[in-house]
Design a protein around this motif. Structure first.
Motif, PDB file in Angstrom:
ATOM      1  N   GLN A 132       0.861  -1.183   0.000  1.00 36.85           N
ATOM      2  CA  GLN A 132       0.000   0.000   0.000  1.00 36.85           C
ATOM      3  C   GLN A 132       0.894   1.229   0.000  1.00 36.85           C
ATOM      4  O   GLN A 132       1.771   1.381   0.857  1.00 36.85           O
ATOM      5  CB  GLN A 132      -0.903  -0.022   1.237  1.00 36.85           C
ATOM      6  CG  GLN A 132      -1.878   1.139   1.311  1.00 36.85           C
ATOM      7  CD  GLN A 132      -2.791   1.048   2.531  1.00 36.85           C
ATOM      8  OE1 GLN A 132      -3.035  -0.046   3.036  1.00 36.85           O
ATOM      9  NE2 GLN A 132      -3.268   2.192   3.003  1.00 36.85           N
ATOM     10  N   VAL A 133       0.675   2.115  -0.963  1.00 39.90           N
ATOM     11  CA  VAL A 133       1.502   3.311  -1.111  1.00 39.90           C
ATOM     12  C   VAL A 133       0.991   4.443  -0.223  1.00 39.90           C
ATOM     13  O   VAL A 133       1.770   5.223   0.319  1.00 39.90           O
ATOM     14  CB  VAL A 133       1.537   3.762  -2.585  1.00 39.90           C
ATOM     15  CG1 VAL A 133       2.320   5.062  -2.742  1.00 39.90           C
ATOM     16  CG2 VAL A 133       2.129   2.666  -3.470  1.00 39.90           C
ATOM     17  N   THR A 134      -0.318   4.549  -0.071  1.00 43.94           N
ATOM     18  CA  THR A 134      -0.945   5.646   0.673  1.00 43.94           C
ATOM     19  C   THR A 134      -1.274   5.232   2.103  1.00 43.94           C
ATOM     20  O   THR A 134      -1.342   4.046   2.421  1.00 43.94           O
ATOM     21  CB  THR A 134      -2.235   6.091  -0.034  1.00 43.94           C
ATOM     22  OG1 THR A 134      -3.083   4.944  -0.204  1.00 43.94           O
ATOM     23  CG2 THR A 134      -1.934   6.691  -1.394  1.00 43.94           C
ATOM     24  N   GLN A 135      -1.499   6.229   2.955  1.00 45.18           N
ATOM     25  CA  GLN A 135      -1.944   6.009   4.329  1.00 45.18           C
ATOM     26  C   GLN A 135      -3.276   6.715   4.521  1.00 45.18           C
ATOM     27  O   GLN A 135      -3.382   7.927   4.297  1.00 45.18           O
ATOM     28  CB  GLN A 135      -0.914   6.557   5.333  1.00 45.18           C
ATOM     29  CG  GLN A 135       0.362   5.742   5.425  1.00 45.18           C
ATOM     30  CD  GLN A 135       0.137   4.392   6.102  1.00 45.18           C
ATOM     31  OE1 GLN A 135      -0.738   4.258   6.956  1.00 45.18           O
ATOM     32  NE2 GLN A 135       0.927   3.404   5.714  1.00 45.18           N
ATOM     33  N   ASP A 136      -4.303   5.966   4.949  1.00 45.21           N
ATOM     34  CA  ASP A 136      -5.641   6.532   5.089  1.00 45.21           C
ATOM     35  C   ASP A 136      -5.671   7.731   6.029  1.00 45.21           C
ATOM     36  O   ASP A 136      -5.050   7.708   7.095  1.00 45.21           O
ATOM     37  CB  ASP A 136      -6.616   5.484   5.644  1.00 45.21           C
ATOM     38  CG  ASP A 136      -6.822   4.311   4.716  1.00 45.21           C
ATOM     39  OD1 ASP A 136      -6.340   4.357   3.571  1.00 45.21           O
ATOM     40  OD2 ASP A 136      -7.475   3.341   5.153  1.00 45.21           O
ATOM     41  N   HIS A 137      -6.425   8.757   5.637  1.00 46.56           N
ATOM     42  CA  HIS A 137      -6.703   9.877   6.534  1.00 46.56           C
ATOM     43  C   HIS A 137      -8.011   9.558   7.269  1.00 46.56           C
ATOM     44  O   HIS A 137      -9.063  10.114   6.976  1.00 46.56           O
ATOM     45  CB  HIS A 137      -6.834  11.181   5.737  1.00 46.56           C
ATOM     46  CG  HIS A 137      -5.606  11.523   4.964  1.00 46.56           C
ATOM     47  ND1 HIS A 137      -5.645  11.918   3.648  1.00 46.56           N
ATOM     48  CD2 HIS A 137      -4.298  11.509   5.311  1.00 46.56           C
ATOM     49  CE1 HIS A 137      -4.409  12.150   3.223  1.00 46.56           C
ATOM     50  NE2 HIS A 137      -3.581  11.901   4.210  1.00 46.56           N
ATOM     51  N   SER A 138      -7.912   8.619   8.195  1.00 46.43           N
ATOM     52  CA  SER A 138      -9.091   8.146   8.911  1.00 46.43           C
ATOM     53  C   SER A 138      -8.783   8.008  10.387  1.00 46.43           C
ATOM     54  O   SER A 138      -7.613   7.892  10.799  1.00 46.43           O
ATOM     55  CB  SER A 138      -9.553   6.791   8.360  1.00 46.43           C
ATOM     56  OG  SER A 138      -8.574   5.800   8.613  1.00 46.43           O
ATOM     57  N   LEU A 139      -9.847   8.015  11.179  1.00 54.75           N
ATOM     58  CA  LEU A 139      -9.682   7.881  12.622  1.00 54.75           C
ATOM     59  C   LEU A 139      -9.017   6.562  12.991  1.00 54.75           C
ATOM     60  O   LEU A 139      -8.070   6.537  13.780  1.00 54.75           O
ATOM     61  CB  LEU A 139     -11.044   7.984  13.305  1.00 54.75           C
ATOM     62  CG  LEU A 139     -11.046   7.750  14.818  1.00 54.75           C
ATOM     63  CD1 LEU A 139     -10.204   8.793  15.530  1.00 54.75           C
ATOM     64  CD2 LEU A 139     -12.469   7.742  15.355  1.00 54.75           C
ATOM     65  N   VAL A 140      -9.481   5.465  12.398  1.00 51.74           N
ATOM     66  CA  VAL A 140      -8.928   4.170  12.801  1.00 51.74           C
ATOM     67  C   VAL A 140      -7.463   4.032  12.388  1.00 51.74           C
ATOM     68  O   VAL A 140      -6.675   3.401  13.101  1.00 51.74           O
ATOM     69  CB  VAL A 140      -9.756   2.993  12.249  1.00 51.74           C
ATOM     70  CG1 VAL A 140     -11.129   2.966  12.861  1.00 51.74           C
ATOM     71  CG2 VAL A 140      -9.839   3.020  10.738  1.00 51.74           C
ATOM     72  N   ASN A 141      -7.083   4.639  11.259  1.00 47.31           N
ATOM     73  CA  ASN A 141      -5.672   4.552  10.867  1.00 47.31           C
ATOM     74  C   ASN A 141      -4.786   5.321  11.831  1.00 47.31           C
ATOM     75  O   ASN A 141      -3.662   4.891  12.126  1.00 47.31           O
ATOM     76  CB  ASN A 141      -5.466   5.070   9.442  1.00 47.31           C
ATOM     77  CG  ASN A 141      -4.078   4.751   8.916  1.00 47.31           C
ATOM     78  OD1 ASN A 141      -3.640   3.607   8.957  1.00 47.31           O
ATOM     79  ND2 ASN A 141      -3.385   5.759   8.427  1.00 47.31           N
ATOM     80  N   GLU A 142      -5.282   6.446  12.343  1.00 49.94           N
ATOM     81  CA  GLU A 142      -4.517   7.174  13.354  1.00 49.94           C
ATOM     82  C   GLU A 142      -4.390   6.359  14.636  1.00 49.94           C
ATOM     83  O   GLU A 142      -3.352   6.384  15.302  1.00 49.94           O
ATOM     84  CB  GLU A 142      -5.175   8.528  13.639  1.00 49.94           C
ATOM     85  CG  GLU A 142      -4.978   9.548  12.530  1.00 49.94           C
ATOM     86  CD  GLU A 142      -3.513   9.759  12.185  1.00 49.94           C
ATOM     87  OE1 GLU A 142      -2.703  10.024  13.107  1.00 49.94           O
ATOM     88  OE2 GLU A 142      -3.157   9.647  10.999  1.00 49.94           O
ATOM     89  N   LEU A 143      -5.441   5.625  14.984  1.00 43.18           N
ATOM     90  CA  LEU A 143      -5.381   4.759  16.170  1.00 43.18           C
ATOM     91  C   LEU A 143      -4.371   3.632  15.969  1.00 43.18           C
ATOM     92  O   LEU A 143      -3.654   3.257  16.902  1.00 43.18           O
ATOM     93  CB  LEU A 143      -6.769   4.180  16.474  1.00 43.18           C
ATOM     94  CG  LEU A 143      -7.842   5.182  16.891  1.00 43.18           C
ATOM     95  CD1 LEU A 143      -9.191   4.493  17.044  1.00 43.18           C
ATOM     96  CD2 LEU A 143      -7.458   5.894  18.191  1.00 43.18           C
ATOM     97  N   VAL A 144      -4.299   3.116  14.738  1.00 43.05           N
ATOM     98  CA  VAL A 144      -3.315   2.077  14.428  1.00 43.05           C
ATOM     99  C   VAL A 144      -1.909   2.655  14.489  1.00 43.05           C
ATOM    100  O   VAL A 144      -0.995   2.075  15.095  1.00 43.05           O
ATOM    101  CB  VAL A 144      -3.584   1.467  13.029  1.00 43.05           C
ATOM    102  CG1 VAL A 144      -2.428   0.557  12.612  1.00 43.05           C
ATOM    103  CG2 VAL A 144      -4.891   0.700  13.023  1.00 43.05           C
TER     104      VAL A 144
END
Length: 252
Positions: A132-144
Motif C-alpha cells: 500500500q503506497v498511501t496512508q488513510d486519513h481516517s480515525l482508525v488509521n490514526e489509532l493504528v
C-alpha cells in the motif's frame, strides 16, 4: 502504458457516488478515483465535479519534466478543485456538507506521482511484492499508527468510516503526495474503500499478478467485493507499464 477502470454501484447502495477518470496527454496519464459523500445525490456531484475539473486542468498540461513538477502540479491543482467543490456546496443548500475522497496518480515513462485525500488507496505491485503506497486519513488509521489498536482491530472498528480529511468540505485541504519508481511491468491499483474493505491485499496481489487482461482483473476484483457483501460502491483503476503504448479511456 496500459490502463483499465471500472466503477460499480455494489449490492446495497441505491446510487453510485464514486467517479473515475483516466486522461492522457503528452505529459503522461492522470488517473483518479473519487469517492463522494454527502446528502441525497450530493456525493455524486462532489465526485463528478472533482473528476471533470481535473480533466480540464490536465488537458492544459504540456509537459511534466520531473517528479518535482508533478508533485507541484498536483498540490496546486487540488486546491483549485477543492475550491470549486466547496463553493458549490455553499451556494447550493442541497449540497451542503458534500465532499469526496480522492486518490490519483500522474504516470510518466519513468515515475508515478501519487496524491490522495481520505481513505481511497493506491497499491503498487512490482518485483519487490505488493504494498500500500498511501496512508488513510481516517480515525482508525490514526489509532493504528499511534499503537492504540491493531491493524486487525481496525478492520471491524465501529468508527471505521470516520474520515479526518476530505476534498471540498473546507476552504483549504492538504494533499499527501509522493513519487515512486514505475518500471516495466509494474502495476498501480487505485481504488475506493468499497474494494479495499472487502478484498484482502493477498487476493488483490493474486488477481493483479495473473496473466489475464486488465479488464478481466478489474472485473474479478469487483466481483469479489460484491461476493463479500458489496455494501459500498466499488471503483478501481489499474495502470500497467508496458512496452507498447496503449490506453483505454471511458466516461464515468
Amino acid at each position: 502504458m496500459e490502463t483499465f477502470y471500472l466503477t460499480d454501484r455494489g449490492k446495497v447502495r441505491q446510487h453510485n457516488e464514486d467517479c473515475v477518470g483516466v486522461f492522457e496527454n503528452e505529459a503522461g496519464v492522470l488517473a483518479i478515483v473519487a469517492d463522494g459523500m454527502g446528502g441525497h445525490l450530493a456525493g455524486d456531484i462532489a465526485s463528478q465535479m472533482t473528476i471533470s475539473t481535473f480533466k480540464v486542468l490536465w488537458e492544459k498540461v504540456e509537459s511534466i519534466a520531473s517528479p518535482q513538477d508533478a508533485e507541484a502540479w498536483f498540490t496546486e491543482k487540488v486546491m483549485e478543485v477543492n475550491k470549486a467543490v466547496y463553493e458549490h456546496s455553499l451556494s447550493n443548500p442541497e449540497c451542503q456538507g458534500m465532499g469526496t475522497t480522492i486518490v490519483g496518480a500522474i504516470v510518466t515513462t519513468s515515475f508515478a506521482t501519487v496524491g490522495h485525500i481520505g481513505d481511497s488507496r493506491c497499491y503498487l505491485l512490482n518485483n519487490s511484492g505488493y504494498k500500500q503506497v498511501t496512508q488513510d486519513h481516517s480515525l482508525v488509521n490514526e489509532l493504528v499508527r499511534s499503537g492504540q489498536i491493531t491493524k486487525e482491530d481496525a478492520e471491524h472498528h465501529p468508527r471505521k468510516n470516520v474520515l479526518l480529511r476530505a476534498l471540498g468540505t473546507e476552504q483549504t485541504v492538504e494533499l499527501d503526495v509522493s513519487t515512486i519508481e514505475f518500471e516495466q511491468d509494474d502495476v498501480l491499483l487505485l481504488c475506493s474503500d468499497g474494494l479495499s474493505n472487502k478484498v484482502s491485499e493477498q487476493e488483490m496481489q493474486l488477481q493483479l499478478s495473473n496473466s489475464l487482461p486488465l479488464a478481466e482483473k478489474a472485473k474479478t476484483l469487483v466481483e469479489l467485493a460484491n461476493e463479500n457483501g458489496g455494501e459500498d460502491n466499488i471503483s478501481l483503476v489499474i495502470v500497467r507499464k508496458t512496452a507498447n503504448h496503449e490506453l483505454g479511456e471511458k466516461p464515468c
